[in-house]
Enzyme design. Structure first.
Site, PDB file in Angstrom:
ATOM      1  N   THR A  70       0.845  -1.194   0.000  1.00 62.97           N
ATOM      2  CA  THR A  70       0.000   0.000   0.000  1.00 62.97           C
ATOM      3  C   THR A  70       0.887   1.253   0.000  1.00 62.97           C
ATOM      4  O   THR A  70       2.105   1.168   0.087  1.00 62.97           O
ATOM      5  CB  THR A  70      -0.922   0.000   1.239  1.00 62.97           C
ATOM      6  N   TYR A  71       0.250   2.415  -0.083  1.00 65.10           N
ATOM      7  CA  TYR A  71       0.979   3.685  -0.201  1.00 65.10           C
ATOM      8  C   TYR A  71       1.946   3.862   0.961  1.00 65.10           C
ATOM      9  O   TYR A  71       1.597   3.628   2.122  1.00 65.10           O
ATOM     10  CB  TYR A  71      -0.012   4.849  -0.238  1.00 65.10           C
ATOM     11  N   MET A  72       3.181   4.253   0.615  1.00 64.01           N
ATOM     12  CA  MET A  72       4.258   4.230   1.616  1.00 64.01           C
ATOM     13  C   MET A  72       4.467   5.550   2.336  1.00 64.01           C
ATOM     14  O   MET A  72       5.373   5.646   3.173  1.00 64.01           O
ATOM     15  CB  MET A  72       5.577   3.768   0.989  1.00 64.01           C
ATOM     16  N   ARG A  73       3.666   6.549   2.038  1.00 65.05           N
ATOM     17  CA  ARG A  73       3.780   7.820   2.779  1.00 65.05           C
ATOM     18  C   ARG A  73       2.536   7.970   3.653  1.00 65.05           C
ATOM     19  O   ARG A  73       1.493   8.424   3.206  1.00 65.05           O
ATOM     20  CB  ARG A  73       3.937   9.005   1.824  1.00 65.05           C
ATOM     21  N   HIS A 117      -4.931   7.373   4.378  1.00 64.40           N
ATOM     22  CA  HIS A 117      -4.157   6.214   3.957  1.00 64.40           C
ATOM     23  C   HIS A 117      -4.094   5.188   5.077  1.00 64.40           C
ATOM     24  O   HIS A 117      -4.231   5.508   6.247  1.00 64.40           O
ATOM     25  CB  HIS A 117      -2.740   6.633   3.567  1.00 64.40           C
TER      26      HIS A 117
END
Length: 204
Positions: A70-73, A117
């Site tokens: 999944t999105y890393m930020r 997120h």
């Protein structure tokens, strides 16, 4: 002190034992992923994020690019319900029902966290690091393994650590007045819990 201890008799003053429950750590967010990647892979934050970007955007496993994480930020510990259930199912199948707690583990994000997120996790927990051997570059595999292990560990039962503490007196000889008390503590893993997958290195 050493000369004062010379020739003294030692006496066990007390022995105590207790069990400590050590709870699983939360899944990765950006800052903790960077810290672990630095400690265990030797990656700089910039390199970590570059590799994570590749895993997020997609790796060709033979049928076109597939996003593996999944999105890393993110600074949120939120996990999608479907991913939570998949993780718990995998834990029961691979490690046994005793490693899966009755209720899912939830972790509270900081008040300032953006909940848009999720935490950093595999897009499909059944895509194990072993199943991707030879399909990822070595640096990608190292980071993916960290993320996969941490996510699975985050949903496992606590580890139970047996701790024994012994206190030893150094008895004064004739003409001595100073008393000394030494303490030694030993620990052993009585139930591995989340450490079964995270190992000791990633246990915190």
């Amino acid at each position: 002190v050493r000369s004062d201890l010379d020739g003294r008799a030692l006496k066990v003053a007390s022995v105590s034992t207790r069990d400590i429950n050590r709870r699983a750590p939360p899944p990765y967010i950006t800052s903790t992923l960077q810290q672990s990647a630095s400690s265990y892979c030797g990656y700089s934050p910039k390199r970590t994020m570059s590799i994570a970007q590749q895993l997020y955007e997609g790796v060709d496993l033979g049928e076109g690019p597939i996003g593996l994480i999944t999105y890393m930020r993110t600074d949120s510990f939120t996990i999608a319900q479907e991913a939570l259930q998949s993780g718990r199912d995998l834990i029961r199948q691979q490690f046994g029902p005793e490693y899966c707690p009755e209720q899912p583990n939830f972790y509270k994000s900081r008040g300032s966290a953006q909940e848009a997120h999720e935490a950093i996790r595999p897009t499909d927990v059944n895509r194990t690091p072993e199943s991707l051997e030879g399909k990822l570059a070595p640096e990608e595999m190292k980071l993916y393994r960290l993320i996969w292990r941490r996510f699975v560990a985050s949903q496992m039962a606590p580890a139970v650590i047996g701790q024994r503490t012994v206190k030893v007196e150094a008895l004064p000889k004739e003409g001595q007045t100073t008393a000394y008390l030494f303490q030694a503590t030993a620990s052993e893993v009585k139930f591995a819990g989340y450490m079964k997958v995270a190992g000791v290195d990633l246990a915190s």
